[in-house]
Design a protein around this motif. Structure first.
Motif, PDB file in Angstrom:
ATOM      1  N   HIS A  89       0.874  -1.175   0.000  1.00 29.34           N
ATOM      2  CA  HIS A  89       0.000   0.000   0.000  1.00 29.34           C
ATOM      3  C   HIS A  89       0.912   1.227   0.000  1.00 29.34           C
ATOM      4  O   HIS A  89       2.132   1.094   0.095  1.00 29.34           O
ATOM      5  N   ASP A  93       6.107   4.298   5.045  1.00 31.27           N
ATOM      6  CA  ASP A  93       7.013   3.268   5.578  1.00 31.27           C
ATOM      7  C   ASP A  93       7.055   2.023   4.699  1.00 31.27           C
ATOM      8  O   ASP A  93       7.758   1.055   5.016  1.00 31.27           O
ATOM      9  N   HIS A  94       6.307   2.057   3.566  1.00 32.34           N
ATOM     10  CA  HIS A  94       6.265   0.896   2.663  1.00 32.34           C
ATOM     11  C   HIS A  94       6.788   1.228   1.268  1.00 32.34           C
ATOM     12  O   HIS A  94       7.534   0.455   0.691  1.00 32.34           O
ATOM     13  N   ASP A 215      -0.216  -4.173   5.923  1.00 37.23           N
ATOM     14  CA  ASP A 215      -0.825  -3.523   7.092  1.00 37.23           C
ATOM     15  C   ASP A 215      -2.344  -3.710   7.108  1.00 37.23           C
ATOM     16  O   ASP A 215      -3.089  -2.863   7.638  1.00 37.23           O
ATOM     17  N   HIS A 241       1.096  -5.248  10.007  1.00 41.85           N
ATOM     18  CA  HIS A 241       1.086  -3.883  10.532  1.00 41.85           C
ATOM     19  C   HIS A 241       2.059  -3.678  11.694  1.00 41.85           C
ATOM     20  O   HIS A 241       1.755  -2.943  12.636  1.00 41.85           O
ATOM     21  N   HIS A 242       3.197  -4.370  11.642  1.00 38.14           N
ATOM     22  CA  HIS A 242       4.265  -4.177  12.627  1.00 38.14           C
ATOM     23  C   HIS A 242       3.825  -4.526  14.064  1.00 38.14           C
ATOM     24  O   HIS A 242       4.450  -4.096  15.024  1.00 38.14           O
ATOM     25  N   LYS A 269       7.636   1.712  17.360  1.00 34.20           N
ATOM     26  CA  LYS A 269       6.490   1.537  16.475  1.00 34.20           C
ATOM     27  C   LYS A 269       6.112   0.071  16.383  1.00 34.20           C
ATOM     28  O   LYS A 269       6.911  -0.759  15.966  1.00 34.20           O
TER      29      LYS A 269
HETATM   30 ZN   LIG Z   1       3.293   0.152   7.910  1.00 31.49          ZN
END
Ligand SMILES: [Zn+2]
Length: 349
Positions: A89, A93-94, A215, A241-242, A269
């Motif tokens: 997405h 961060d991706h 995520d 999603h971490h 995070k």
């Molecule tokens: Zn993410």
């Protein structure tokens, strides 16, 4: 034949044999690098046929830190090109690290879910536009994937299970039973961000099933898992999603019942206590691995140090490498401790 000659011959032949052995070892196994991008995602799959799939590219900035770490993993795997880069997405961060990666390493084809659906968010628009610029350069192929599509990689089987807010309409083969974790539960409210649009896929390699949903949020997990599980059990779960609160419901995690879960959290995070506990208590779990010690998890919600790549404090980006074999055995290597843990083909619980 004198001794000197034998020494010379041996010194030439032994390294050659080692080279052949190394190539032979990698030609039957699937390797997955969990690159540390400090709370983003960058997961590199290298198949036995030498094809490669990078799932996401980490953050922009930091002088190309994340791109450099991805390139180091690609070189460790012996790659000279990444065949496919899948963008789950369009959050920073991706897809943020993509322009820096493209400057440093050849890429073949991009795979994504289509349009950015979060055009009101400025940082998302920025990285989306940088990605569009790359696509428009004409240097790359581009695939828009939909649920049910197979990814074109050779050497492992990948089926898309979610994309652009839609999920597969029917259970996959080997799935389809009622999911007890749905009983008495309710679907989470709709998430309106790009997270819910995540392009997720199930990889099958020999006897092993590996799930990566990016995520994807709880509302979409429900669509995949309730009341009937469309995915079935998996061996390896790349934690959604971490390990943050918006994802990783019991309906998903208990439904897929992973043997091993690997979480791409950062120090500050992800790795939240709620989702962490759901994974730890899931019925078949043997180990959870964390790319980072989670500050939010503190002393009660972190795994033992041997299962953490980057403990507290500044880090050089230690990674995990999972090597999967067709007979269902696999192992996880922690680049910090240099230790490898082996897993048998059968569940131990
Ligand atoms: Zn993410």
């Amino acid at each position: 034949m004198n001794r000197g000659f034998l020494w010379v011959a041996a010194s030439l032949v032994v390294p050659f044999l080692c080279l052949v052995w190394t190539a032979g070892a990698s030609s039957t196994s699937l390797r997955i690098y969990f690159v540390d991008v400090e709370g983003g995602q960058a997961t590199l799959f290298v198949t036995p046929t030498g094809q490669s799939l990078l799932v996401d590219t980490g953050w922009p900035g930091f002088n190309g830190r994340d791109a450099d770490r991805i390139v180091a993993a690609a070189k460790d795997a012996g790659l000279s090109k990444i065949d496919y880069v899948l963008i789950t997405h369009f959050h920073m961060d991706h897809v943020g690290g993509l322009p820096q990666l493209a400057e440093r390493f050849p890429i073949g084809t991009f795979i994504d879910h289509g349009e950015n659906r979060e055009s009101t968010d400025q940082p998302t628009m920025q990285v989306w536009q940088a990605y569009q610029k790359l696509l428009q350069s004409g240097k790359y192929k581009h695939i828009i994937a939909k649920p049910g599509d197979k990814l074109p990689l050779t050497g492992m089987d990948d089926v898309v299970v979610s994309a652009d807010g839609n999920v597969i309409s029917k259970p996959l083969p080997a799935a389809g039973g009622e999911n007890p974790a749905c009983r008495g539960a309710e679907q989470a409210p709709a998430d309106t961000t790009e997270n819910a649009r995540s392009l997720g896929f199930l990889a099958t390699f020999g006897k092993l099933r590996i799930l990566d949903l990016g995520d994807l949020t709880k509302d979409k997990e429900w669509d995949l898992m309730c009341p009937v599980s469309k995915i079935g059990k998996v061996d390896i779960y790349i934690v959604s999603h971490h390990g943050w609160q918006q994802s990783g419901s019991a309906q998903l995690v208990d439904g897929i019942s992973p043997r091993v879960a690997i979480m791409d959290n950062g120090a500050k995070k992800g790795g939240s206590p709620g989702p962490w506990e759901i994974i730890e208590k899931s019925p078949r779990l043997e180990n959870l691995w964390q790319l980072h010690y989670s500050e939010e998890g503190g002393s009660t919600h972190n795994v033992p140090a041997e299962f953490i790549a980057n403990p507290q404090g500044p880090d050089p980006g230690h990674y995990f490498r999972l090597t999967a074999h067709k007979d269902g055995t696999f192992e996880v290597f922690n680049s910090r401790t240099k230790q490898t843990k082996k897993y048998s083909a059968e569940a131990q619980k």
